[in-house]
Design an enzyme around this catalytic site. Structure first.
Site, PDB file in Angstrom:
ATOM      1  N   PHE A   1       0.864  -1.186   0.000  1.00  0.00           N
ATOM      2  CA  PHE A   1       0.000   0.000   0.000  1.00  0.00           C
ATOM      3  C   PHE A   1       0.905   1.242   0.000  1.00  0.00           C
ATOM      4  O   PHE A   1       1.879   1.311   0.738  1.00  0.00           O
ATOM      5  CB  PHE A   1      -0.863  -0.010   1.272  1.00  0.00           C
ATOM      6  CG  PHE A   1      -2.148   0.755   1.177  1.00  0.00           C
ATOM      7  CD1 PHE A   1      -3.355   0.110   0.948  1.00  0.00           C
ATOM      8  CD2 PHE A   1      -2.151   2.136   1.338  1.00  0.00           C
ATOM      9  CE1 PHE A   1      -4.550   0.830   0.888  1.00  0.00           C
ATOM     10  CE2 PHE A   1      -3.333   2.850   1.277  1.00  0.00           C
ATOM     11  CZ  PHE A   1      -4.542   2.200   1.049  1.00  0.00           C
TER      12      PHE A   1
ATOM     13  N   HIS B   1      -9.630   5.039   7.927  1.00  0.00           N
ATOM     14  CA  HIS B   1      -8.839   3.858   8.234  1.00  0.00           C
ATOM     15  C   HIS B   1      -7.594   4.217   9.037  1.00  0.00           C
ATOM     16  O   HIS B   1      -7.073   3.406   9.776  1.00  0.00           O
ATOM     17  CB  HIS B   1      -8.329   3.280   6.897  1.00  0.00           C
ATOM     18  CG  HIS B   1      -8.791   1.909   6.582  1.00  0.00           C
ATOM     19  ND1 HIS B   1     -10.107   1.570   6.480  1.00  0.00           N
ATOM     20  CD2 HIS B   1      -8.086   0.776   6.320  1.00  0.00           C
ATOM     21  CE1 HIS B   1     -10.191   0.286   6.157  1.00  0.00           C
ATOM     22  NE2 HIS B   1      -8.983  -0.211   6.068  1.00  0.00           N
TER      23      HIS B   1
HETATM   24  N1  INI Z   1      -2.461   0.523   4.488  1.00  0.00           N
HETATM   25  C1  INI Z   1      -1.306   1.207   4.486  1.00  0.00           C
HETATM   26  O1  INI Z   1      -0.224   0.615   4.470  1.00  0.00           O
HETATM   27  N2  INI Z   1      -1.326   2.567   4.483  1.00  0.00           N
HETATM   28  C2  INI Z   1      -2.509   3.274   4.520  1.00  0.00           C
HETATM   29  O2  INI Z   1      -2.452   4.533   4.493  1.00  0.00           O
HETATM   30  C3  INI Z   1      -3.723   2.561   4.542  1.00  0.00           C
HETATM   31  N3  INI Z   1      -4.973   3.284   4.565  1.00  0.00           N
HETATM   32  O3  INI Z   1      -4.966   4.490   4.784  1.00  0.00           O
HETATM   33  O4  INI Z   1      -6.039   2.696   4.389  1.00  0.00           O
HETATM   34  C4  INI Z   1      -3.673   1.148   4.516  1.00  0.00           C
HETATM   35  N4  INI Z   1      -4.800   0.417   4.526  1.00  0.00           N
HETATM   36  C5  INI Z   1      -4.825  -0.987   4.176  1.00  0.00           C
HETATM   37  C6  INI Z   1      -4.547  -1.884   5.386  1.00  0.00           C
HETATM   38  O5  INI Z   1      -3.175  -1.792   5.771  1.00  0.00           O
HETATM   39  C7  INI Z   1      -4.850  -3.350   5.075  1.00  0.00           C
HETATM   40  O6  INI Z   1      -3.986  -3.819   4.070  1.00  0.00           O
HETATM   41  C8  INI Z   1      -6.290  -3.578   4.606  1.00  0.00           C
HETATM   42  O7  INI Z   1      -7.202  -3.014   5.524  1.00  0.00           O
HETATM   43  C9  INI Z   1      -6.583  -5.094   4.470  1.00  0.00           C
HETATM   44  O8  INI Z   1      -6.420  -5.768   5.727  1.00  0.00           O
END
Ligand code: INI
Length: 162
Positions: free
Chosen positions: A26, A92
């Protein structure tokens, strides 16, 4: 006057030290720079890049479970966690940022293997870019240097019988 005994780590990669970098996909455009910074720090402190394994996870949320698994096997000297949690407009943020830091701390304490924290938690993409190799340094580099010091400190503590 007597001086205290100081036990500390060196910023030199100990012979044979192995590292796992656990990196979130991500925000990969930022995280890839953190991985590069971490590898560069390892090499510039005397390490062989062949002793680094990069493990990709979907997002920062998934870092703790993999860091915990890798550290628990005791096949690496330290783990470096890198990711970018960017507030932007996502609700999130607070959940992910809070859990990844707690999870990484808990994995390090329960395994006894150093896990350094190179996960950015920023309000904006601009702030993340600043901390990923532009004007505010590179948090991946910093995390790797901390890992190197902790590996070396572990050896120094063993030698001191502490
Ligand atoms: N994951 C990140 O690494 N950075 C973020 O900013 C982020 N936001 O903002 O949503 C993010 N979300 C995904 C999360 O880490 C999980 O991969 C997802 O929820 C699936 O479990």
């Amino acid at each position: 006057m007597k001086t205290p005994r100081i036990v500390e780590g060196l910023l030199v990669v100990p012979t044979g030290a192995k590292i796992a970098i656990v990196a979130a996909r991500f925000n990969h455009f930022v995280v890839d720079r953190l991985v590069e910074g971490a590898v560069d720090a390892f090499v510039r402190h005397g390490g062989d890049p062949a002793n680094i394994t990069v493990i990709r996870v979907p997002g920062a949320w998934e870092i703790p479970i993999v860091a915990s698994r890798v550290a628990g096997k005791k096949n690496v000297s330290a783990v470096v966690a890198v990711g970018a949690v960017i507030r932007g407009s996502t609700p999130h943020f607070d959940h992910v940022a809070g859990e990844v830091s707690k999870g990484v701390a808990s994995a390090a304490l329960s395994t006894g293997v150093p896990i350094s924290f190179g996960v950015l938690t920023t309000d904006s993409i601009e702030q993340a870019v600043e901390r990923a190799g532009t004007k505010a340094g590179n948090k991946g580099w910093d995390a790797m240097v901390a890992a190197i010091e902790m590996i070396s400190l572990g050896q120094a503590l063993d030698e001191a019988g502490i």
